[in-house]
Design a protein around this motif. Structure first.
Motif: not given
Length: 391
Positions: A260-261, A264
């Motif tokens: 997810p990081a 993003a």
């Protein structure tokens, strides 16, 4: 006539046989030279013991894997347990998928299966799903099954209702010893014994996936820590002024090196996002190298598939921040076992922490989670699941 007591020499020989069987049970096929190195037995003594074990059909010989052209002389053979002597099962109650694997005593996978699972499913639902899978793989019969190792997501402290409930449910279903541990730690153990770290004894494994986790193997054994939270390396701070993490800390590695990081920050196709994840993972690993002094660092998870785009900045940061003495000889490699590592690690855990059943009296097995193992250890009893009456 009354049965005579065994002589000290007979008892010593039995102890040496048990030592050889235990090594083959835990580590799989080994050469005679490796067995001699690990046991300290002379070539003559080891030859006599292995000949006896082969004659009694406990051990078989197999050819060593071919690694380039052989010279003259006798071909190198390996010794392993007879595949018919026992089975072991590993289960991974993963975040989005449940897996089950069954292997024989020779560490050969007999059957494997997986099934998708909703990310927010309860542990009870995951457990029942895994039991269905395992029933299919075992054909509904648990004959010859020595034990089951189960991996779960998150810290395994031993006192949690989930951990105890999972162990109890599998134990009730199959009547064999059950061990429960964190699935990423189990992946570390599997990679050390059968994967990228085969032959190594001091290994750090990091998994960059939906979250960031890992495992530390010291002298061939999994490090759990006092409360069972060892390996939660995703919550080591790498940017002290970074944003607040859900764990309560700031600038944790998981905020930069998880899927997810990275998504993003531009996604796995974005070189800058991947390089940042690699650089900060290297920063974290530098600290672990100073503390643990491993010989091997294994990087796994979906993000590891970025290859050199991740590993090159990781290695650069590692070299810049690690003591020369701790850095000497350490290697950084990708994982080898992939998504099955957690389930395979469950089987390795059973091989390492439950007593071998060769020649042991039968009895009703009990399911033990980590809490039971800790309590047994504190009481001076056994450190793993055991057949009833053996403590």
């Amino acid at each position: 006539m009354p049965r005579s007591e065994p002589t000290p020499l007979t008892l010593l020989r039995r102890a040496h046989e048990a030592q050889v069987l235990d090594l083959l049970r835990r580590l799989g096929a080994l050469s005679r030279a490796e067995l001699a190195r690990r046991t300290g037995l002379s070539r003559t003594a080891l030859s006599s013991i292995t000949t006896s074990l082969i004659t009694r059909a406990l051990v078989v010989t197999v050819p060593a894997p071919a690694e380039g052209p052989r010279g003259r002389g006798r071909p190198v053979g390996l010794l392993r347990l007879d595949p018919a002597t026992g089975r072991c099962a590993g289960v991974d109650l993963g975040r989005v998928r449940v897996r089950a694997v069954v292997a024989n005593a020779a560490h050969e996978t007999i059957a494997t299966a997986s099934r998708p699972c909703p990310p927010h499913a309860s542990w009870q639902h995951r457990t029942e799903l895994a039991l269905e899978l395992l029933d299919e793989l075992l054909g509904g019969a648990a004959q010859g099954l020595e034990g089951i190792g189960v991996g779960v997501v998150g810290p395994v402290t031993g006192a949690a209702e989930r951990d105890l409930g999972v162990a109890r449910r599998f134990g009730e279903q199959y009547g064999v010893p059950v061990l429960v541990d964190n699935n990423t730690r189990l992946a570390a153990l599997a990679e050390t014994v059968h994967g990228a770290g085969a032959g190594s004894r001091h290994v750090v494994y990091v998994r960059l996936s939906h979250g960031v986790g890992g495992g530390v193997v010291v002298d061939g054994r999994l490090l759990r820590g006092a409360g069972g939270t060892a390996g939660e390396i995703g919550h080591i701070t790498v940017e002290p002024t970074g944003p607040r993490c859900q764990c309560g800390g700031h600038g944790c590695l998981e905020l930069y090196a998880s899927l997810p990081a990275v998504a993003a920050a531009g996604g796995p196709e974005n070189d800058a996002a991947v390089a940042r994840a690699g650089r900060l993972t290297g920063r974290m690993l530098a600290g672990l190298c100073a503390a643990v002094n491993p010989e091997l660092l294994i990087v796994g998870g979906e993000l590891a598939r970025c290859g050199a785009r991740l590993l090159t900045p990781l290695r650069t940061e590692l070299r810049a921040r690690t003591l020369s003495a701790a850095r000497a000889g350490v290697r950084v490699v990708g994982e080898r076992l992939g998504d099955e590592a957690g389930a395979l690690g469950g089987m390795v855990l059973v091989r390492q922490e439950t007593p071998a059943l060769y020649g042991a009296p039968t009895g009703d097995a009990v399911a033990l989670s980590m809490a039971d193992r800790n309590a047994a250890s504190a009481d001076g009893c056994c450190t793993g699941p055991v057949a009833s009456g053996s403590c």
